[in-house]
Every structure is written in C-alpha cells, then in structure tokens.
Design a protein around this motif. Sequence first.
Motif, PDB file in Angstrom:
ATOM      1  N   UNK A  68       0.808  -1.229   0.000  1.00 49.65           N
ATOM      2  CA  UNK A  68       0.000   0.000   0.000  1.00 49.65           C
ATOM      3  C   UNK A  68       0.836   1.271   0.000  1.00 49.65           C
ATOM      4  N   UNK A  69       2.146   1.151   0.218  1.00 47.29           N
ATOM      5  CA  UNK A  69       3.021   2.330   0.209  1.00 47.29           C
ATOM      6  C   UNK A  69       3.559   2.646  -1.190  1.00 47.29           C
ATOM      7  N   UNK A  70       3.179   1.836  -2.183  1.00 46.28           N
ATOM      8  CA  UNK A  70       3.698   2.053  -3.532  1.00 46.28           C
ATOM      9  C   UNK A  70       3.390   3.469  -3.993  1.00 46.28           C
ATOM     10  N   UNK A  72      13.585   0.029  16.246  1.00 50.15           N
ATOM     11  CA  UNK A  72      14.892   0.513  15.828  1.00 50.15           C
ATOM     12  C   UNK A  72      15.345   0.045  14.468  1.00 50.15           C
ATOM     13  N   UNK A  73      14.585  -0.858  13.827  1.00 53.74           N
ATOM     14  CA  UNK A  73      15.054  -1.408  12.552  1.00 53.74           C
ATOM     15  C   UNK A  73      14.023  -1.320  11.435  1.00 53.74           C
ATOM     16  N   UNK A  74      13.020  -0.444  11.574  1.00 52.67           N
ATOM     17  CA  UNK A  74      12.001  -0.326  10.534  1.00 52.67           C
ATOM     18  C   UNK A  74      12.584   0.354   9.297  1.00 52.67           C
ATOM     19  N   UNK A  75      11.982   0.064   8.150  1.00 60.39           N
ATOM     20  CA  UNK A  75      12.402   0.658   6.887  1.00 60.39           C
ATOM     21  C   UNK A  75      11.239   1.437   6.274  1.00 60.39           C
ATOM     22  N   UNK A  76      11.589   2.487   5.574  1.00 59.71           N
ATOM     23  CA  UNK A  76      10.597   3.333   4.914  1.00 59.71           C
ATOM     24  C   UNK A  76       9.778   2.516   3.903  1.00 59.71           C
ATOM     25  N   UNK A 108       9.742   5.962  17.749  1.00 63.71           N
ATOM     26  CA  UNK A 108       9.162   6.307  16.453  1.00 63.71           C
ATOM     27  C   UNK A 108       7.814   6.981  16.678  1.00 63.71           C
ATOM     28  N   UNK A 109       7.491   7.937  15.825  1.00 64.40           N
ATOM     29  CA  UNK A 109       6.197   8.598  15.906  1.00 64.40           C
ATOM     30  C   UNK A 109       5.119   7.723  15.294  1.00 64.40           C
ATOM     31  N   UNK A 110       3.923   7.747  15.893  1.00 58.34           N
ATOM     32  CA  UNK A 110       2.752   7.057  15.362  1.00 58.34           C
ATOM     33  C   UNK A 110       1.679   8.104  15.091  1.00 58.34           C
ATOM     34  N   UNK A 111       0.931   7.928  14.001  1.00 58.18           N
ATOM     35  CA  UNK A 111      -0.042   8.938  13.589  1.00 58.18           C
ATOM     36  C   UNK A 111      -1.416   8.335  13.365  1.00 58.18           C
ATOM     37  N   UNK A 112      -2.423   9.034  13.864  1.00 57.37           N
ATOM     38  CA  UNK A 112      -3.817   8.750  13.533  1.00 57.37           C
ATOM     39  C   UNK A 112      -4.321   9.986  12.802  1.00 57.37           C
ATOM     40  N   UNK A 113      -4.429   9.885  11.489  1.00 62.59           N
ATOM     41  CA  UNK A 113      -4.787  11.047  10.685  1.00 62.59           C
ATOM     42  C   UNK A 113      -6.290  11.282  10.703  1.00 62.59           C
ATOM     43  N   UNK A 114      -6.683  12.475  10.318  1.00 60.67           N
ATOM     44  CA  UNK A 114      -8.085  12.881  10.396  1.00 60.67           C
ATOM     45  C   UNK A 114      -9.046  11.899   9.737  1.00 60.67           C
ATOM     46  N   UNK A 143       5.809   5.789   6.739  1.00 62.65           N
ATOM     47  CA  UNK A 143       5.976   6.803   5.705  1.00 62.65           C
ATOM     48  C   UNK A 143       6.582   8.040   6.347  1.00 62.65           C
ATOM     49  N   UNK A 144       7.678   8.523   5.771  1.00 60.88           N
ATOM     50  CA  UNK A 144       8.376   9.699   6.319  1.00 60.88           C
ATOM     51  C   UNK A 144       8.731   9.506   7.796  1.00 60.88           C
ATOM     52  N   UNK A 145       9.134   8.295   8.148  1.00 57.77           N
ATOM     53  CA  UNK A 145       9.568   8.017   9.510  1.00 57.77           C
ATOM     54  C   UNK A 145       8.464   7.927  10.540  1.00 57.77           C
ATOM     55  N   UNK A 146       7.209   7.858  10.084  1.00 65.06           N
ATOM     56  CA  UNK A 146       6.057   7.810  10.990  1.00 65.06           C
ATOM     57  C   UNK A 146       5.191   6.608  10.660  1.00 65.06           C
ATOM     58  N   UNK A 147       4.684   5.928  11.694  1.00 67.38           N
ATOM     59  CA  UNK A 147       3.780   4.798  11.490  1.00 67.38           C
ATOM     60  C   UNK A 147       2.364   5.332  11.283  1.00 67.38           C
ATOM     61  N   UNK A 148       1.812   5.098  10.105  1.00 70.79           N
ATOM     62  CA  UNK A 148       0.420   5.452   9.829  1.00 70.79           C
ATOM     63  C   UNK A 148      -0.455   4.325  10.371  1.00 70.79           C
ATOM     64  N   UNK A 149      -1.125   4.571  11.484  1.00 73.08           N
ATOM     65  CA  UNK A 149      -1.803   3.511  12.222  1.00 73.08           C
ATOM     66  C   UNK A 149      -3.011   2.943  11.486  1.00 73.08           C
ATOM     67  N   UNK A 150      -3.099   1.604  11.480  1.00 70.43           N
ATOM     68  CA  UNK A 150      -4.258   0.898  10.953  1.00 70.43           C
ATOM     69  C   UNK A 150      -5.071   0.278  12.095  1.00 70.43           C
ATOM     70  N   UNK A 151      -4.360  -0.180  13.120  1.00 68.81           N
ATOM     71  CA  UNK A 151      -5.010  -0.661  14.337  1.00 68.81           C
ATOM     72  C   UNK A 151      -3.964  -0.739  15.435  1.00 68.81           C
ATOM     73  N   UNK A 152      -4.435  -0.830  16.665  1.00 71.29           N
ATOM     74  CA  UNK A 152      -3.534  -0.975  17.805  1.00 71.29           C
ATOM     75  C   UNK A 152      -4.076  -2.061  18.722  1.00 71.29           C
ATOM     76  N   UNK A 153      -3.171  -2.654  19.477  1.00 69.40           N
ATOM     77  CA  UNK A 153      -3.536  -3.623  20.502  1.00 69.40           C
ATOM     78  C   UNK A 153      -2.996  -3.093  21.824  1.00 69.40           C
TER      79      UNK A 153
END
Length: 418
Positions: free
Chosen positions: A44-46, A254-258, A291-297, A322-332
């Motif tokens: 989905x990041x394509x 510490x080891x995530x990739x864009x 790492x930053x996590x984001x819940x967008x509008x 994306x851009x060093x931030x986790x775009x959240x889909x769900x959390x536990x």
Amino acid sequence: MFIGIDDTDSERGLCTTYLAAVLMERLKPLGEIVGRPKLIRLNPCARYKTRGNAALSFQLDSDRPDEVRELALKTLLELSDFSGTNTNPGLVIADEVTERMKAFYRRAVTEILEISEARRLLDLEGIWYRGFKKGRGLIGALASVGSDLPDFTYELIAYRERGRWGTSRKIDEESVWRADALTYPMTWDTVDHHNNRIVFAPHSGDPVLFGIRGSDPQAIMQAFKMIKSEPVERSVLYLTNQGTDAHILAGEIGSVRESQSYRLHGFVAEPARAIAKGHLFFPLQDGSARINCAAFEPTKNFRGVVSLLAAGDELEVFGSVRDGTVNLEKINVLQLAGQVELSNPLCPSCGRRMESAGRGQGYRCRRCKTREQGRVQHVVPRSLEPGYYEVPPCARRHLSKPLIRISGDLAQSVHLAR
C-alpha cells in the motif's frame, strides 16, 4: 496458462478488474477458467499506485496458447487508459507458478520493487510478457500470478453498464443496510456504522458499481441479491488477499524501513498531541528506540482512542512507515499504565475533604479539628480498556485485517467499529 494483468487504469477511469472480467468472458471459446480469479493487493506504500494498487490473475486451461495471447493483448490495448501519466500496463502469461514467482509476490506485498527485477525474473523463467510505456505493471502482473495465499477472503465486484460510466451511481442505501444487517460478520466493510455511511461503492468514474467483501461466498451472494441498484452489466467473485494483513511484517522500532508495514511493540512515551486538521501523533518507545505514530483525520473515531493513551501504556501498533512515521491501521493495548492523582485527605470523623493548615503544617478539618500530615494518592480510573482497536471501515486499507476476522481468545478483547 496463468494470466496476470496490472496498471491498466488511471485516476480518471477504467479499471484493471473490469479488464480482467471482460477478458475472462472473451476467452471462454478458447478454454476453461480454472478456480476463481485472484484480486491481489500489493504494497500500500507504492508511490505510483492509482487507487487500491490491485493486480489481477486467473488460470486458463487451453490448447490454443497463441490465440489466447493474441486476444489477451488485444483486450489490454483496448481497455487500458494509456493517457494516464502513471498508467504503465503489464501483461504476463506463464505456463506454471514456480517458487521464485511465489517469493516475488511476497516481496511485492511488503517491499517496493523495481521494474527491472520483474523483467529479470520473467526472462529467467522464460515467461511470455508484454509491458507498455515504462512497463511498471509487469511487477503486479507477475506478483499476482505468483500469489500464494495461506489466508484469503473474497470480494464480489459488480460493474456498471458502459453508458453510465462517469455518472452518479444509483444504489438504494436502505437495501445496503439491510444486506449488511443480515450477512455481517460473514461480510464486512459494506457500511460504516459509526460514521453512518455506506462504504462499498467508489466515487470515481470507473466501471465498478460496488464491491462486497467477506469470508463466505454464500453470504456475499445473499447480500448481492438483496441490494437494489442500477442495472449490473456483469459481476465477478474474486479470491483475494484483502483483509489478511499480508503486508504486515514483524519488526522492532529501531530497525524499521521506509515504505514497509509493521507490527511493532513498545510503550507510549508521551500522550498524543494534535496538529492542524485534527491529526494526532504520539511517540512509541522500546528501550532507546523511538518512532512517531499517527492517527490522521480520515481515521475519524479511531482518533478518540488514540487521545486516551497515556505515557507508559504498553501497545502493539500496526501500520505503514511513511516519512519516519507509522500510519496507524489498528492498535492492541496490552497493558494500561496506572495513573495516580494526589488529593487532600478525608476527615476520618466526618468524611469531608480537609483543607491546608498552612505551609508545612499538613491538613485539618475545620469542623472536627482533626489533622493529617500529607496528601493521599489514589488511582484514576481509565476510560480505555486493554484490547484491539481499529480504524473505521471508511478509512481501512484493503489489506488491513478487520478485527471481525480475529477469532478465538482474542475475540474477547476486540473493540469493533460498529
């Protein structure tokens, strides 16, 4: 013969799934379709995807391969939007599916691949293919043919009559709500209860009228028959990797990739902060990694859950980097941190709240003349519970597994967006 197609549509219209549906019908005189066609979602990041980054494939038994290739190519040229800037069609026809092709699919769902990698593997395997313009569609076409689905769901896509393309869709919304009420949870993401809207129909000018997703083909067909709409030109039930979390990798902060998607464990370092347009951000930390996590509008009510997180809460987060931030889909939410407040002590005689007796002199009750030395601690109740939380259907990515598909003991801790 395994036929794969990708990147034939554009932002303005047409649709690769429609092209595949038409091609399957046209190929019937030349052979027999084996099994269900596949609708495969890729990373989905394509960067260059049009809408859902989908590729299509199906298996055909035929003893007339030259005619099949000719007809497939003719149909692709007819039903592709070559005027699209990012439309770069690819057509692949293979005699078999090899382990290298399966590995290529798994990479295409989780990584960003180069066109040269697809061409190299196609040549190595001796596969017939045609790529147009930049040929980027060869990546998806090859990945779809090689798709190996240990977990899968279904989607029935209904297509519009050609004369209606580009016009407003005519769908009776009440019938959609009734169909959802009868077939949920075997079907899902047809409607969004929290935001009070139907979400199974696109708003673009492409040939798709609507799509019904689910785990049970019978329930999907039942919902399809209940929905009242404008005439349907054709419909196809696809096998798909949608709703499976196929894009999610186990990882560490510490080891995530864009441009890859992960399941990460950590602790909330600070409460979420809001920025313009209602986006929420909070840092997730594991040891020294953060790492930053984001819940967008667009995630709507999911942001309310994120706003309740407190420093020290233990989480698993799911989303794309994306851009060093986790775009959240769900959390536990695994464990909530205890929150403590200090307050003046209560009088042991009358139960009233004591007042300060002056700097360094403790607390006293004016009525009973009782005294206490210091303030008392008490735990503040949290309005959040441990468990899974997800974005609403209107914001869900195609690949993201809805919580309704989580079963067994986890079902006890699932918070559904209905």
